[in-house]
Write an enzyme that holds these catalytic residues in place. Structure first.
Site, PDB file in Angstrom:
ATOM      1  N   GLU A 207       1.150   8.834 -25.350  1.00  0.00           N
ATOM      2  CA  GLU A 207       0.330   9.525 -24.972  1.00  0.00           C
ATOM      3  C   GLU A 207       0.563   9.834 -23.387  1.00  0.00           C
ATOM      4  O   GLU A 207       0.518  10.914 -22.850  1.00  0.00           O
ATOM      5  CB  GLU A 207      -1.335   9.078 -25.334  1.00  0.00           C
ATOM      6  N   ARG A 208       0.719   8.769 -22.768  1.00  0.00           N
ATOM      7  CA  ARG A 208       0.797   8.712 -21.359  1.00  0.00           C
ATOM      8  C   ARG A 208       2.064   9.655 -20.962  1.00  0.00           C
ATOM      9  O   ARG A 208       2.133  10.445 -19.819  1.00  0.00           O
ATOM     10  CB  ARG A 208       0.767   7.422 -20.790  1.00  0.00           C
TER      11      ARG A 208
END
Ligand code: FAD
Length: 415
Positions: free
Chosen positions: A274-275
């Site tokens: 996600e990051r």
């Protein structure tokens, strides 16, 4: 990590798709505060864009995550970040744990249709009382025979009003869990007062949580016990965001991803993709520097183009330098990740830097476009609103700093 001709070819085809299938409709979707995820994802699924890093057995392309990052970077060029975020949730936020740890049956039922674009996915971690401090979440799944019975609520769920299923992080045992907190749907339709509790990756509340795939629809209708309320936002308008309530929602135990009690650990791994996805999308901020320079080359003040001012030239040069440094960080983090290294610190740094820098770039670009930049329909004012989320969503800047400080050994890992 350096992109190969294959990466570039894939990015070019995504950029062509954006020009044909996304950008012409962006203004309409922004105004409607939703993009048609089923329609768009089906087109993307047909082209293989939604399962780039997923196993071929489930319809994915089976490529390494450098291709996932390249795809996210290309998606960032859509003229509204909300669409890119919705795609990111489908590809790199709601599905990595399912792909890595889900049973074959579960992956056939939920992952394969998400890759094909037949189902819209969402990820449910945050709650009204647990955003930064994920470990304190209260949604609970009680075991009843071969089922889990789920009660609680999830907040800020991207794709939430359209999603067919949610990858839900919830407590599956009472240890460290406390009583379930069922927030009643607010009558006014808003999210209610957000409480400042604590998306940490701390300590001891790890072993009571599981990730469960919860269908949000049954035969095309809202699933029994599920209620959904849309949330209006400052930016990212084309992305629908919802609060989702679960009232004794029954799902089979086989919907659990992997082992019971391992959900927190799986989610912490899922956060890394996600990051990196979020950071890669923000590399598209280069477009605003270039467009602003083009505008200033035309715009005259004091008898010459505004771009002839050295201050403006130097500021744009500085912003591009910062962005190239961010690009290097994102690529190094991605290389570390695909080589199997611990990427938590680098991915958190990339997320932190991307959030701050994209905001700064949009702010300066709006500044240099003057009154025109400040107008409602100017794309740079949309970028200013959209990029603001980068320092809040998916873990606020301060939480990224906390994670980095822990990895530097500056604070107690269990604090
Ligand atoms: C548009 C949008 C889409 C989202 N999509 C999803 C989604 O699909 N799924 C999902 O699960 N979540 C989603 N989120 C939730 C998002 O991840 C959280 O908003 C975020 O983690 C911050 O949590 P919070 O909003 O509860 O802020 P809080 O936890 O209330 O924190 C508020 C502020 O306090 C500060 N702060 C927090 N902790 C510390 C600390 N230790 N030290 C110093 N300062 C601190 C930070 O500045 C932070 O912004 C979304 C949010 C938004 C706004």
């Amino acid at each position: 990590m350096i992109y190969t001709p294959e990466h570039r070819e894939m990015m070019d085809s995504i950029r062509r798709f954006i020009s044909a299938e996304i950008d012409p409709f962006i203004d309409e979707w922004e105004a409607a505060e939703i993009f048609p995820a089923h329609e768009l994802f089906k087109k993307m699924g047909n082209l293989g864009f939604l399962g780039i890093t997923k196993p071929e057995a489930y319809g994915g392309l089976g490529l390494d995550f450098s291709y996932g990052v390249a795809a996210a970077e290309a998606m960032g060029y859509a003229r509204a970040q909300g669409v890119a975020m919705g795609v990111g949730v489908q590809s790199n936020m709601a599905t990595p744990a399912l792909a890595a740890f889900g049973s074959d049956e579960l992956r056939r039922e939920f992952l394969a249709p998400a890759i094909a674009g037949d189902m819209v996915a969402s990820i449910g971690v945050s709650e009204q009382g647990a955003g930064s401090d994920v470990a304190s979440l209260k949604t609970r799944a009680r075991r009843d025979g071969d089922d889990y019975v789920i009660s609680g609520s999830k907040m800020w769920i991207t794709n939430g009003t359209q999603a067919d299923w949610i990858c839900l992080l919830c407590n599956t045992s009472q240890e460290n869990a406390g009583p379930p907190q069922v927030f009643l749907p607010p009558s006014g339709g808003g999210p209610g007062a957000a409480r400042t509790w604590g998306r940490s990756e701390r300590g001891s509340a790890h072993k009571n949580k599981s990730l469960i795939i919860v269908p949000l629809k049954e035969n095309g209708k809202r699933a029994r016990g599920v209620e959904i309320q849309k949330i209006r936002k400052f930016g990212m308008w084309s992305s629908d965001t919802a609060q989702i309530f679960f009232d004794e929602v029954r799902v089979p135990v086989r919907h659990r991803i992997g082992e019971e009690g391992m959900g927190f650990i799986y989610q912490m791994k899922q956060f890394q993709e996600e990051r990196l996805d979020g950071a890669a999308r923000r590399l598209s901020a280069i477009a605003w520097i270039q467009e602003t320079a083009d505008y200033l080359r035309q715009r005259q003040a004091f008898g010459r183009p505004l771009l002839d001012n050295q201050f403006i030239q130097y500021k744009l040069a500085e912003l591009k330098t910062e962005l190239e440094a961010l690009r290097a960080l994102v690529y190094v983090a991605t290389k570390t990740y695909i080589e199997g290294g611990d990427v938590v610190e680098l991915a958190s740094m990339a997320k932190l830097k991307a959030g701050r820098l994209s905001r700064e770039i949009a702010d300066w670009c709006m500044q240099f476009q003057g009154g025109m930049g400040y107008t409602w329909d100017n794309p740079v004012s949309r970028a200013y609103r959209d990029y603001r989320l980068g320092s809040i969503g998916g873990g606020a800047d301060e939480v990224m700093l906390m994670v980095i400080a822990r990895h530097m050994g500056l604070m107690n890992m269990n604090a």
